[in-house]
Design a protein around this motif. Structure first.
Motif, mmCIF file in Angstrom:
data_model
loop_
_atom_site.group_PDB
_atom_site.id
_atom_site.type_symbol
_atom_site.label_atom_id
_atom_site.label_comp_id
_atom_site.label_asym_id
_atom_site.label_seq_id
_atom_site.Cartn_x
_atom_site.Cartn_y
_atom_site.Cartn_z
ATOM 1 N N SER A 150 0.836 -1.206 0.000
ATOM 2 C CA SER A 150 0.000 0.000 0.000
ATOM 3 C C SER A 150 0.870 1.256 0.000
ATOM 4 N N ARG A 151 2.012 1.216 0.663
ATOM 5 C CA ARG A 151 2.930 2.360 0.669
ATOM 6 C C ARG A 151 3.587 2.528 -0.689
ATOM 7 N N PHE A 152 3.973 1.419 -1.321
ATOM 8 C CA PHE A 152 4.523 1.487 -2.682
ATOM 9 C C PHE A 152 3.485 2.114 -3.608
ATOM 10 N N LEU A 153 2.216 1.744 -3.435
ATOM 11 C CA LEU A 153 1.148 2.283 -4.283
ATOM 12 C C LEU A 153 0.984 3.789 -4.057
ATOM 13 N N GLU A 154 1.023 4.221 -2.804
ATOM 14 C CA GLU A 154 0.908 5.653 -2.499
ATOM 15 C C GLU A 154 2.018 6.443 -3.182
ATOM 16 N N VAL A 155 3.239 5.938 -3.117
ATOM 17 C CA VAL A 155 4.370 6.637 -3.737
ATOM 18 C C VAL A 155 4.233 6.586 -5.260
ATOM 19 N N THR A 156 3.767 5.467 -5.782
ATOM 20 C CA THR A 156 3.547 5.353 -7.226
ATOM 21 C C THR A 156 2.562 6.424 -7.697
ATOM 22 N N ALA A 157 1.563 6.712 -6.886
ATOM 23 C CA ALA A 157 0.540 7.695 -7.252
ATOM 24 C C ALA A 157 1.067 9.123 -7.276
ATOM 25 N N THR A 158 2.312 9.320 -6.877
ATOM 26 C CA THR A 158 2.927 10.658 -6.932
ATOM 27 C C THR A 158 4.076 10.702 -7.934
ATOM 28 N N THR A 159 4.270 9.607 -8.655
ATOM 29 C CA THR A 159 5.403 9.474 -9.567
ATOM 30 C C THR A 159 5.147 10.148 -10.907
#
Length: 142
Positions: A63-72
């Motif tokens: 879920s944290r990887f996904l959150e960071v992906t959403a700001t990439t």
């Protein structure tokens, strides 16, 4: 396979926009990215996050990887190039989870592994198998 199963069942479309399923991805830069783009590595997402090593060292949840992906930032506009993207498959897995309301490992086990008799196959580490499996893990020598 999980995403294509949902497509075959009419629960997801190849032209479905990622932001229609995952609210984190509703920003303008991602508006044109579809399931097809994720599957064909034409989404524009890079392969790995810039903070990939740090997140792994922290044992961050997906879920944290996904959150960071959403700001990439994207490397290119959707459909204009083709580059392998692990991040795209993270997004696809999250879409499957959102649609089925089932964690991806459980979905894969129920829909694929169990029906195929694959009793020693799983996504992620099967903690109930740790005592049996850990002695078989070999060190990675570079």
């Amino acid at each position: 396979m999980a995403a294509m199963k949902l497509v075959a069942e009419g629960q997801l479309s190849l032209s479905e926009r990622i932001g229609d399923v995952l609210p984190l991805f509703r920003k303008a830069a991602y508006r044109r990215i579809s399931v097809r783009n994720l599957l064909t590595h034409t989404s524009g997402f890079p392969d790995m996050l810039v903070t990939n090593a740090e997140l792994r060292a922290q044992h961050a949840p997906l879920s944290r990887f996904l959150e960071v992906t959403a700001t990439t930032e994207l490397d290119f506009a959707a459909g204009s190039d083709c580059r392998y993207s692990s991040m795209g498959f993270l997004i696809l897995g999250s879409m499957v989870e959102a649609i089925t309301r089932t964690p991806l490992p459980q979905f894969l086990n129920k829909e694929y592994f169990e029906p195929l008799g694959m009793h020693n196959t799983w996504l992620g580490f099967a903690e109930d198998q740790a005592d049996r499996l850990l002695p078989t893990v070999l060190p990675c020598i570079l």
